[in-house]
Design an enzyme around this catalytic site. Structure first.
Site, PDB file in Angstrom:
ATOM      1  N   ALA A   1       3.074   1.556   3.092  1.00 44.74           N
ATOM      2  CA  ALA A   1       4.347   0.840   2.946  1.00 44.74           C
ATOM      3  C   ALA A   1       5.383   1.540   2.160  1.00 44.74           C
ATOM      4  CB  ALA A   1       3.729  -0.466   2.498  1.00 44.74           C
TER       5      ALA A   1
ATOM      6  N   ARG B   1      12.555  -4.676   6.056  1.00 47.59           N
ATOM      7  CA  ARG B   1      13.315  -4.321   5.115  1.00 47.59           C
ATOM      8  C   ARG B   1      14.839  -4.085   5.758  1.00 47.59           C
ATOM      9  NH1 ARG B   1      13.869   0.844   2.295  1.00 47.59           N
ATOM     10  NH2 ARG B   1      13.923   0.499   0.197  1.00 47.59           N
TER      11      ARG B   1
ATOM     12  N   CYS C   1       0.981  -1.278   0.072  1.00 45.73           N
ATOM     13  CA  CYS C   1       0.043   0.085  -0.115  1.00 45.73           C
ATOM     14  C   CYS C   1       0.955   1.187  -0.238  1.00 45.73           C
ATOM     15  CB  CYS C   1      -0.855   0.089   1.250  1.00 45.73           C
ATOM     16  SG  CYS C   1       0.061   0.167   2.854  1.00 45.73           S
TER      17      CYS C   1
ATOM     18  N   HIS D   1       6.188   6.243  -2.243  1.00 43.55           N
ATOM     19  CA  HIS D   1       7.495   6.663  -2.679  1.00 43.55           C
ATOM     20  C   HIS D   1       7.404   8.275  -3.077  1.00 43.55           C
ATOM     21  CE1 HIS D   1       8.122   2.252  -4.753  1.00 43.55           C
ATOM     22  NE2 HIS D   1       8.399   2.282  -3.332  1.00 43.55           N
TER      23      HIS D   1
HETATM   24 FE1  CFM Z   1      13.646   1.224  -5.684  1.00 44.89          FE
HETATM   25 FE2  CFM Z   1      13.212  -1.512  -6.222  1.00 44.89          FE
HETATM   26 FE3  CFM Z   1      11.794   0.032  -4.330  1.00 44.89          FE
HETATM   27 FE4  CFM Z   1      14.236  -0.633  -3.710  1.00 44.89          FE
HETATM   28 FE5  CFM Z   1      13.664  -2.801  -2.331  1.00 44.89          FE
HETATM   29 FE6  CFM Z   1      12.567  -3.614  -4.856  1.00 44.89          FE
HETATM   30 FE7  CFM Z   1      11.024  -2.180  -2.858  1.00 44.89          FE
HETATM   31 MO1  CFM Z   1      11.739  -4.451  -2.246  1.00 44.89          MO
HETATM   32  S1  CFM Z   1      14.936  -0.539  -5.789  1.00 44.89           S
HETATM   33  S2  CFM Z   1      13.373   1.318  -3.583  1.00 44.89           S
HETATM   34  S3  CFM Z   1      15.418  -1.466  -2.225  1.00 44.89           S
HETATM   35  S4  CFM Z   1      11.710   0.184  -6.464  1.00 44.89           S
HETATM   36  S5  CFM Z   1      13.977  -4.529  -3.446  1.00 44.89           S
HETATM   37  S6  CFM Z   1      12.911  -3.334  -7.029  1.00 44.89           S
HETATM   38  S7  CFM Z   1      10.519  -3.814  -4.141  1.00 44.89           S
HETATM   39  S8  CFM Z   1      11.822  -2.771  -1.051  1.00 44.89           S
HETATM   40  S9  CFM Z   1       9.912  -0.427  -3.025  1.00 44.89           S
END
Ligand code: CFM
Length: 473
Positions: A58, A89, A55, A184
């Site tokens: 998250a 994480r 979500c 993000h």
């Molecule tokens: Fe960028 Fe990722 Fe992500 Fe990531 Fe990660 Fe990921 Fe993620 Mo898991 S590089 S920040 S450190 S988009 S591995 S492919 S899914 S936590 S949100």
């Protein structure tokens, strides 16, 4: 051999999935359901589809805000939101504060009925008193507190005055976006607006860079930070692996943003370019060629090309014998990568350097630009899946017979039960995997997974075992 069948059997009752599944054919995207257009992504999951997405909360708390090491990370919501975003994480920092503690307002039934603002204010004050070394408080909104209309922004304003430290409120309630990707974005925007540029430090920043979009998963940063520093550059701010809030505040003083995770962090690079004229370059810090290119591109910006070549030559000489050893052992293997987004395309080239080909690439929350990169890198006939559900993953593992599956903890046991060697590409069982030395670790872990004696035992018992490069039909 090109894959002709792209309709997955498990989707007979879910025709909406056809637009999210495609094959690279004639260099282009051929959709699973035969309809026209590029692979569909970053749209709401169809109800009933067993998605693995996270979500908005998250993505904001777990990915972008969470790594900031010296602030209290407080969830405004039910206790489960805090618990399940705590410690999963491994974005390591040089302090164990976040491994030890998580903070939550613990909204219960009466708070939902009567409102949680007072409780939030009280929690912030109490946490700040208990942990006086903390340099601020990050508060993350959840579905429950957003639905009842708590004004967390206003509480944060009051709390900032009371505790005398920044209290930053993130409007990242879980339902805000279609996946964690929206979190993000919220994380980037909030940090940029509330913190970046809030301090104007003195000093020489003529050789300062920011590493943007690395989160120090299992110490990834240790593999490359010293290489940039050897060039004579200063890493001012890491966004947001192992970073302090003070470093975030002065981020705008850097000359260049070096952007690694281009899904989770391009937002801040764009905002800094617009407001401070800070240029940025996109890099990949995984794989030998890409890491060398990242150093070259960064060095070129500062006129340090010669220094970069020295570092690259030294590093390659150091790791090549080990890479060569693993390449011999891994040559010809076919891989299924399923990651959040960028790592799916980052790793296609890396695997190629180890003699392997990616036959299936999937992402949880990739956008168009991620899929453009996947299409440009994957081999002809490669299968590409957006936001795969659990039955799809099982079908691909069973029918498309990859030799190796690179994915996360959620998929690990499914892979093992189906007899497919697995490497954890999200949280790494060992790691780190970035940089030149991380590539050796990655190759070692792939070798360990592929060549484990357990597969021979399974086969002897008549259980499913990894298939050896049988053609996909
Ligand atoms: Fe960028 Fe990722 Fe992500 Fe990531 Fe990660 Fe990921 Fe993620 Mo898991 S590089 S920040 S450190 S988009 S591995 S492919 S899914 S936590 S949100």
């Amino acid at each position: 051999m090109a894959m002709e069948t792209i309709e997955l059997k498990c989707n007979v009752t879910l025709p909406e999935r056809g637009k999210h599944i495609a094959v690279k054919r004639g260099g282009c995207c051929a959709r699973g359901d035969g309809s026209e257009g590029f692979i569909m992504s970053n749209v709401a999951t169809t109800p009933g589809d067993m998605t693995e997405r996270g979500c908005t909360y998250a993505g904001c708390r777990g990915v972008v805000g969470g790594p900031v090491k010296d602030v209290i990370q407080m969830t405004h919501g039910p206790i489960g939101c805090a618990f399940f975003s705590w410690g999963y994480r491994p974005h390591l920092a040089d302090s164990d504060f976040h491994m030890k503690y998580t903070f939550v307002t613990d909204m219960n039934e009466s708070n939902i009925v009567f409102g949680g603002e007072k409780k939030l204010l009280q929690c912030i004050i109490e946490a700040a008193q208990e942990f006086p070394a903390a340099k601020g408080v990050f508060v993350y909104n959840t579905c429950a507190t957003a639905l009842i209309g708590d004004d967390g922004k206003d509480v944060a304003k009051q709390a900032t005055e009371i505790i005398g430290k920044p209290v930053v409120f993130f409007e990242c309630e879980g339902f805000r976006g279609v996946s964690q990707s929206a979190g993000h974005h919220v994380g980037n925007e909030t940090i940029f607006k509330e913190l970046v540029g809030s301090v104007e430090p003195e000093g020489d920043f003529s050789r300062a860079i920011n590493i943007v979009g690395d989160y120090n998963i299992k110490n990834d940063m240790r593999t490359f930070e010293h290489l940039f520093e050897t060039l004579g550059l200063k890493i001012l701010t890491r966004f947001t692996g192992n970073v302090s809030i003070e470093e975030i505040k002065i981020m705008h003083k850097a000359q260049l943003n070096v952007v690694h995770c281009q899904r989770s962090a391009t937002y801040i690079a764009d905002m800094m370019q617009a407001k401070y004229n800070t240029p940025y370059i996109n890099v990949t810090l995984f794989g030998l060629k890409a890491m060398a290119q990242a150093l070259r591109d960064t060095a070129a910006f500062f006129g340090l090309e010669a220094q970069a070549e020295v570092v690259i030559e030294r590093e390659l000489a150091r790791v090549m014998p080990q890479i060569e050893y693993y390449r011999q052992r891994l040559q010809g293997k076919r891989v299924f990568i399923y990651q959040g987004a960028p790592r799916a395309w980052h790793w296609i080239e890396l695997l190629r350097e180890l003699g392997m080909e990616t036959v299936v690439a999937a992402t949880t929350f990739g956008h168009d630009d991620d899929y453009q990169k996947i299409f440009s890198k994957i081999q002809e006939g490669g299968l590409i899946i957006d936001n795969p559900n659990v039955p799809e993953i099982e079908e691909v593992l069973t029918d498309h017979t990859p030799d190796l599956f690179i994915s996360g903890n959620k998929e690990k046991y499914v892979a093992h039960k189906l007899g497919v060697p697995f490497v954890n590409g999200h949280t790494y069982d060992t790691g780190p995997y970035a940089g030149f030395s991380g590539m050796v670790n990655f190759a070692r872990d792939i070798d360990k997974a592929l060549n484990s004696p357990v597969w021979r035992l399974l086969r002897a018992q008549g259980r499913p075992a990894p298939q050896v490069s049988s053609p996909v039909t």
